[in-house]
Design an enzyme around this catalytic site. Structure first.
Site, PDB file in Angstrom:
ATOM      1  CB  CYS A  25       0.409  40.055  49.048  1.00  0.00           C
ATOM      2  SG  CYS A  25       2.145  40.333  49.466  1.00  0.00           S
ATOM      3  CB  CYS A  38       1.246  36.023  43.550  1.00  0.00           C
ATOM      4  SG  CYS A  38       1.089  35.485  45.275  1.00  0.00           S
ATOM      5  CB  CYS A  93       6.724  34.916  46.451  1.00  0.00           C
ATOM      6  SG  CYS A  93       6.797  36.282  47.635  1.00  0.00           S
ATOM      7  CG  ASP A 134      12.226  26.616  52.033  1.00  0.00           C
ATOM      8  OD1 ASP A 134      11.187  27.295  52.198  1.00  0.00           O
ATOM      9  OD2 ASP A 134      12.649  26.286  50.918  1.00  0.00           O
ATOM     10  CB  CYS A 149       2.758  40.743  42.301  1.00  0.00           C
ATOM     11  SG  CYS A 149       4.025  41.087  43.558  1.00  0.00           S
ATOM     12  CE1 TYR A 177      12.687  23.163  55.125  1.00  0.00           C
ATOM     13  CE2 TYR A 177      14.660  21.857  54.707  1.00  0.00           C
ATOM     14  CZ  TYR A 177      13.463  22.401  54.265  1.00  0.00           C
ATOM     15  OH  TYR A 177      13.030  22.158  52.987  1.00  0.00           O
ATOM     16  CD  GLU A 202      13.446  18.802  51.817  1.00  0.00           C
ATOM     17  OE1 GLU A 202      14.063  19.824  52.202  1.00  0.00           O
ATOM     18  OE2 GLU A 202      12.455  18.865  51.075  1.00  0.00           O
TER      19      GLU A 202
END
Length: 303
Positions: free
Chosen positions: A220, A214, A204, A149, A211, A131, A48
């Site tokens: 969406c 997705c 995305c 994020d 798309c 975060y 991270e």
């Protein structure tokens, strides 16, 4: 009421988003070492820190070397902070290396060398913000937290808010929306956090969104609105060439490669403009990344 201020009653049913994204993640998630069952919380924390503003492809080799050298926080804590900076290599934003070293020292001193499980305990570690605390609690311990994020924020902005990009900085409205969308079960919430992040990273994306790949394209809000162009504040670029960041990187490269203190003359050779070079070196010293010694010599921090 704007899309990013939707209340829980206004957002799509949670399962309508969760189930297809989590199922997609099960089939398409990248095989990354910090996701392996035996990776452990420290591996998650290291990843991270490294992944902030840095793509996976650049992180992987440094991560592997780091974990091999310092498999536990106590191993890193024993070494000088300058060794963390040296091992960070060219990942960029090297203050992250100092912060990770500081977190390792605190984990060793306060928690017996084990990454703490509590979100508040994680947040209390030096160098860890909201975060990172949420990400480690979620990905390492399977807890229920909103992990926001850039990738997740973009997915929520498009799928729920109906805008192309989220604000430049995370807002209270985004956090409220993300919490409203959290699955109730901890295990499902942790999967949703990882899955929505992966969707933003692979499908995305900021540019050239796919798309047709997705799993939630049919619902969406941005796609259904005809993909309206971004009309908010200009998005921040990441100019590098000719900046103080570039000069700092060149100075640090000399110090990382050196086995002994480096004279000022060696640093002077890395950049032609003396005022900018001096400003960059002063900044490195102020940030604790470089330690000045007597006689005009410099080295990475010894602690």
């Amino acid at each position: 009421m704007t899309a990013l201020t939707k209340t829980p009653e206004n957002v799509p049913a949670r399962s309508d988003l969760h189930d297809p994204v989590i199922d997609w993640f099960g089939e398409h998630a990248r095989d990354l070492p910090w996701r392996h069952p035996d990776a452990g919380p420290w591996a998650v924390m290291v990843s991270e820190f490294m992944l902030q503003q840095t793509p996976v492809s650049r992180v992987l080799p440094v991560y592997e070397q780091w974990i091999a050298r310092w498999p536990r926080p106590a191993d890193l804590a024993k070494d000088a902070p300058g060794e963390a900076v040296r091992a960070w290599g060219r990942l960029g934003y090297p203050r992250r290396a100092l912060r990770l070293h500081g977190a390792a020292v605190a984990i060793t001193e306060r928690h017996g060398g084990d990454v703490p499980t509590g979100h508040a305990q994680l947040l209390a570690l030096p160098g860890i913000g909201e975060y990172t605390a949420a990400a480690v609690a979620s990905f390492a311990y399977g807890q229920r937290h909103a992990v926001l994020d850039t990738n997740v924020r973009r997915v929520l902005a498009r799928a729920v808010a109906g805008v192309q990009y989220p604000p430049n900085a995370t807002t209270a409205a985004e956090r409220k929306l993300a919490r409203a969308l959290l699955p109730e079960r901890e295990e499902t919430a942790a999967k949703w956090a990882a899955a929505s992040m992966e969707l933003g990273a692979l499908v995305c994306t900021a540019k050239n969104e796919e798309c047709h790949r997705c799993p939630i394209a049919a619902m969406c809000a941005w796609r259904l609105a005809g993909k309206p162009a971004h009309d908010g504040p200009p998005r921040r670029g990441q100019t590098y060439a000719g900046t103080d960041r570039q000069v700092r990187g060149k100075l640090l490269a000399v110090l990382r490669d050196a086995v002994a203190p480096v004279p000022q003359a060696a640093l002077d050779r890395v950049w032609h403009e003396p005022v900018q070079r001096a400003r960059a070196l002063d900044g490195l010293v102020a940030d604790g990344l470089v330690e000045p010694l007597g006689g005009g010599f410099y080295r990475l921090p010894a602690g």
